[in-house]
Scaffold this motif. Sequence first.
Motif, PDB file in Angstrom:
ATOM      1  N   ILE A 133      63.009  75.015  52.833  1.00  8.73           N
ATOM      2  CA  ILE A 133      62.658  73.948  52.005  1.00  8.73           C
ATOM      3  C   ILE A 133      63.092  72.609  52.484  1.00  8.73           C
ATOM      4  O   ILE A 133      64.139  72.308  53.180  1.00  8.73           O
ATOM      5  N   ARG A 134      62.141  71.615  52.030  1.00  6.40           N
ATOM      6  CA  ARG A 134      62.604  70.241  52.484  1.00  6.40           C
ATOM      7  C   ARG A 134      62.911  69.230  51.054  1.00  6.40           C
ATOM      8  O   ARG A 134      62.060  69.428  50.104  1.00  6.40           O
ATOM      9  N   LEU A 135      64.081  68.523  51.104  1.00  3.44           N
ATOM     10  CA  LEU A 135      64.270  67.761  50.124  1.00  3.44           C
ATOM     11  C   LEU A 135      64.310  66.187  50.524  1.00  3.44           C
ATOM     12  O   LEU A 135      64.568  65.831  51.462  1.00  3.44           O
ATOM     13  N   GLU A 136      63.899  65.376  49.558  1.00  2.00           N
ATOM     14  CA  GLU A 136      63.692  63.871  49.854  1.00  2.00           C
ATOM     15  C   GLU A 136      63.772  63.251  48.668  1.00  2.00           C
ATOM     16  O   GLU A 136      63.144  63.543  47.395  1.00  2.00           O
ATOM     17  N   ALA A 137      64.729  62.237  48.576  1.00  2.00           N
ATOM     18  CA  ALA A 137      64.915  61.229  47.330  1.00  2.00           C
ATOM     19  C   ALA A 137      63.500  60.707  47.129  1.00  2.00           C
ATOM     20  O   ALA A 137      62.822  59.950  47.955  1.00  2.00           O
ATOM     21  N   VAL A 138      63.319  60.715  45.696  1.00  2.00           N
ATOM     22  CA  VAL A 138      61.812  60.178  45.242  1.00  2.00           C
ATOM     23  C   VAL A 138      61.849  58.414  45.769  1.00  2.00           C
ATOM     24  O   VAL A 138      60.732  58.204  46.180  1.00  2.00           O
ATOM     25  N   SER A 139      62.930  57.823  45.360  1.00  2.00           N
ATOM     26  CA  SER A 139      62.921  56.556  45.641  1.00  2.00           C
ATOM     27  C   SER A 139      62.783  56.190  47.099  1.00  2.00           C
ATOM     28  O   SER A 139      62.140  55.482  47.517  1.00  2.00           O
ATOM     29  N   TYR A 140      63.129  57.187  47.912  1.00  2.00           N
ATOM     30  CA  TYR A 140      62.905  56.871  49.488  1.00  2.00           C
ATOM     31  C   TYR A 140      61.590  57.106  49.732  1.00  2.00           C
ATOM     32  O   TYR A 140      60.790  56.466  50.668  1.00  2.00           O
ATOM     33  N   THR A 141      60.808  58.198  49.042  1.00  2.00           N
ATOM     34  CA  THR A 141      59.427  58.408  49.422  1.00  2.00           C
ATOM     35  C   THR A 141      58.799  57.148  48.980  1.00  2.00           C
ATOM     36  O   THR A 141      57.679  56.769  49.449  1.00  2.00           O
ATOM     37  N   HIS A 142      58.964  56.546  47.479  1.00  2.00           N
ATOM     38  CA  HIS A 142      58.545  55.476  47.443  1.00  2.00           C
ATOM     39  C   HIS A 142      58.468  54.258  48.249  1.00  2.00           C
ATOM     40  O   HIS A 142      57.722  53.591  48.527  1.00  2.00           O
ATOM     41  N   LEU A 143      59.673  53.937  49.020  1.00  2.79           N
ATOM     42  CA  LEU A 143      60.041  53.055  50.098  1.00  2.79           C
ATOM     43  C   LEU A 143      58.938  53.475  51.103  1.00  2.79           C
ATOM     44  O   LEU A 143      58.618  52.312  51.731  1.00  2.79           O
ATOM     45  N   ARG A 144      58.961  54.567  51.899  1.00  2.00           N
ATOM     46  CA  ARG A 144      58.293  54.902  52.771  1.00  2.00           C
ATOM     47  C   ARG A 144      56.810  54.495  52.465  1.00  2.00           C
ATOM     48  O   ARG A 144      56.163  54.155  53.326  1.00  2.00           O
ATOM     49  N   ALA A 145      56.354  54.773  51.317  1.00  2.00           N
ATOM     50  CA  ALA A 145      54.817  54.629  50.801  1.00  2.00           C
ATOM     51  C   ALA A 145      54.591  53.045  50.892  1.00  2.00           C
ATOM     52  O   ALA A 145      53.616  52.690  51.505  1.00  2.00           O
ATOM     53  N   HIS A 146      55.474  52.360  50.221  1.00  2.00           N
ATOM     54  CA  HIS A 146      55.571  51.056  50.342  1.00  2.00           C
ATOM     55  C   HIS A 146      55.081  50.197  51.777  1.00  2.00           C
ATOM     56  O   HIS A 146      54.552  49.598  52.166  1.00  2.00           O
ATOM     57  N   GLU A 147      56.157  50.832  52.854  1.00  2.00           N
ATOM     58  CA  GLU A 147      56.172  50.278  53.919  1.00  2.00           C
ATOM     59  C   GLU A 147      54.957  50.635  54.622  1.00  2.00           C
ATOM     60  O   GLU A 147      54.250  49.862  55.375  1.00  2.00           O
ATOM     61  N   THR A 148      54.392  51.786  54.465  1.00  2.43           N
ATOM     62  CA  THR A 148      53.250  52.404  55.079  1.00  2.43           C
ATOM     63  C   THR A 148      51.944  51.326  54.598  1.00  2.43           C
ATOM     64  O   THR A 148      51.186  50.985  55.291  1.00  2.43           O
ATOM     65  N   LEU A 149      51.886  50.946  53.301  1.00  3.10           N
ATOM     66  CA  LEU A 149      50.903  50.104  52.794  1.00  3.10           C
ATOM     67  C   LEU A 149      50.905  48.848  53.472  1.00  3.10           C
ATOM     68  O   LEU A 149      49.946  47.976  53.756  1.00  3.10           O
TER      69      LEU A 149
END
Length: 246
Positions: free
Chosen positions: A227-243
């Motif tokens: 299983i892979r666990l990731e903080a949702v807020s971190y996911t949003h941050l990564r998505a923002h950086e990618t954009l």
Amino acid sequence: MNPSFKLTWIIAVLIFPIWGAPLYLIFAKSKQSYRIGKRFKSYRLMMRNAMSSEGDSIHEIESEDPEIARQMKYIKKTAYAPVYKNTSAKYFSSGEEYFNAVVRELTRAEKFIFMEYHAIEDKESWHRIQKVLMERVQAGVEVRVFYDDMGSIFFIDRDFSEKMEKLGIKCRVFNPVAPAFNMFLNNRDHRKITVIDGKIAYTGGYNLANEYFNVTHPYGIWKDTGIRLEAVSYTHLRAHETLSDL
């Protein structure tokens, strides 16, 4: 004494009074066991203080499912692990899929990589991971590896930790096997955990050995879960950086 150990010793003494009592006096009450227990108690206290209760969501679960809430309280009390929300989870049904995902994630580490495993085999699967860890070390990422001595004893050479240190990978061995018999010998580390930057974690039943990822087949096709666990807020941050990069 831990109640489970106490019951085991009581049964042993009752069934084998001649041998049970002397063994109890030699091993159960040894100074070494006392020192180890004292050290473990201090470690548990350190771990409890390090685990933040901020964001603890047990009270939110109680109204929806009291039984699950009781399990959460038990885990928090015995393992000092608060329950958090806002974490995404991804399930892996095969070792190959899990392994490839871990390797890809390791290449993205920016601050630190912590890996704790029961068994590491110094073969193809580990070599692929080791190559990435070396690259991350050169990029300034802190890398720490922790493995169980008994779990890895038939997989690696005795100087494995020294080789890792020379590569810049901080490496430690849990409970090194000593020639003298003691009750602590069977206290092993069965965790299989990779933590990246404190935001992403991988865990499950996979050790870092070829057979777990079906590179070799000493026991047939290996089937386990991860299983892979990731903080949702971190996911949003990564998505923002990618954009932003786009």
